[in-house]
Design a protein around this motif. Structure first.
Motif, mmCIF file in Angstrom:
data_model
loop_
_atom_site.group_PDB
_atom_site.id
_atom_site.type_symbol
_atom_site.label_atom_id
_atom_site.label_comp_id
_atom_site.label_asym_id
_atom_site.label_seq_id
_atom_site.Cartn_x
_atom_site.Cartn_y
_atom_site.Cartn_z
ATOM 1 N N LEU A 142 108.853 13.257 -0.071
ATOM 2 C CA LEU A 142 109.795 12.225 0.751
ATOM 3 C C LEU A 142 111.061 13.107 0.962
ATOM 4 O O LEU A 142 111.749 13.344 -0.085
ATOM 5 N N VAL A 143 111.391 13.235 1.995
ATOM 6 C CA VAL A 143 112.736 13.918 2.606
ATOM 7 C C VAL A 143 113.714 13.083 3.022
ATOM 8 O O VAL A 143 113.577 12.235 3.937
ATOM 9 N N ALA A 144 114.940 12.860 2.070
ATOM 10 C CA ALA A 144 115.976 12.015 2.529
ATOM 11 C C ALA A 144 116.701 12.632 3.832
ATOM 12 O O ALA A 144 116.756 13.715 4.073
ATOM 13 N N GLY A 145 116.838 11.690 4.686
ATOM 14 C CA GLY A 145 117.494 12.173 6.092
ATOM 15 C C GLY A 145 119.032 12.322 5.978
ATOM 16 O O GLY A 145 119.720 12.106 4.602
ATOM 17 N N GLY A 164 116.788 9.131 9.259
ATOM 18 C CA GLY A 164 115.960 10.448 9.553
ATOM 19 C C GLY A 164 115.073 10.643 8.275
ATOM 20 O O GLY A 164 114.429 11.852 8.159
ATOM 21 N N THR A 165 114.981 9.645 7.241
ATOM 22 C CA THR A 165 114.362 10.013 6.103
ATOM 23 C C THR A 165 112.500 9.776 6.555
ATOM 24 O O THR A 165 112.294 8.874 7.028
ATOM 25 N N ASP A 166 111.865 10.510 5.954
ATOM 26 C CA ASP A 166 110.416 10.633 6.094
ATOM 27 C C ASP A 166 109.679 11.417 5.327
ATOM 28 O O ASP A 166 110.360 12.343 4.591
ATOM 29 N N PHE A 167 108.278 11.194 5.161
ATOM 30 C CA PHE A 167 107.628 12.302 4.323
ATOM 31 C C PHE A 167 107.374 13.602 5.232
ATOM 32 O O PHE A 167 107.461 13.607 6.420
ATOM 33 N N GLN A 168 107.391 14.626 4.271
ATOM 34 C CA GLN A 168 107.111 16.017 4.942
ATOM 35 C C GLN A 168 105.885 16.086 5.815
ATOM 36 O O GLN A 168 105.043 15.767 5.327
ATOM 37 N N PRO A 178 111.770 -0.785 -1.298
ATOM 38 C CA PRO A 178 113.094 -0.310 -0.767
ATOM 39 C C PRO A 178 113.671 0.900 -1.190
ATOM 40 O O PRO A 178 113.512 0.933 -2.585
ATOM 41 N N LEU A 179 114.616 1.716 -0.326
ATOM 42 C CA LEU A 179 114.894 2.926 -1.069
ATOM 43 C C LEU A 179 116.164 3.186 -0.206
ATOM 44 O O LEU A 179 116.269 3.096 0.983
ATOM 45 N N GLU A 180 117.188 3.318 -0.911
ATOM 46 C CA GLU A 180 118.631 3.285 -0.464
ATOM 47 C C GLU A 180 118.851 4.946 -0.248
ATOM 48 O O GLU A 180 118.919 5.437 -1.274
ATOM 49 N N ILE A 181 119.485 5.374 0.884
ATOM 50 C CA ILE A 181 119.670 6.693 1.187
ATOM 51 C C ILE A 181 121.156 6.765 1.075
ATOM 52 O O ILE A 181 121.844 6.011 1.958
ATOM 53 N N VAL A 182 121.633 7.457 0.120
ATOM 54 C CA VAL A 182 123.241 7.538 0.261
ATOM 55 C C VAL A 182 123.633 8.943 0.782
ATOM 56 O O VAL A 182 123.004 10.189 0.666
#
Length: 77
Positions: A50-53, A25-29, A73-77
């Motif tokens: 950039l909004v984390a999902g 669900g991560t995306d730019f606003q 790469p970006l890890e969403i935790v």
């Protein structure tokens, strides 16, 4: 910094996308892409968040300019 022939490349369109194959669900606003134009010294920035999902996983931030590209790469935790 955007470069052409080793020199700063001003006035170049740069696009930022979020590739989210794991459905975090991560995306730019406001959504992807975010597009900027480089300044005369080849640099550029944006204040679009950039909004984390809500779900964990890995996303790729894809940057494309005049046929050249790179991924972060970006890890969403």
């Amino acid at each position: 910094m955007a470069r052409a022939g080793g020199e700063p490349a001003g006035g170049q369109m740069v696009s930022f996308y979020v590739d989210d194959p794991q459905g975090t669900g991560t995306d730019f606003q406001g959504g992807s892409p975010v597009m900027i134009t480089t300044s005369s010294n080849g640099t550029g920035s944006t204040d679009v968040a950039l909004v984390a999902g809500a779900s964990p996983g890995t996303v790729q931030i894809k940057v494309i300019a005049d046929g050249a590209h790179t991924d972060f790469p970006l890890e969403i935790v």
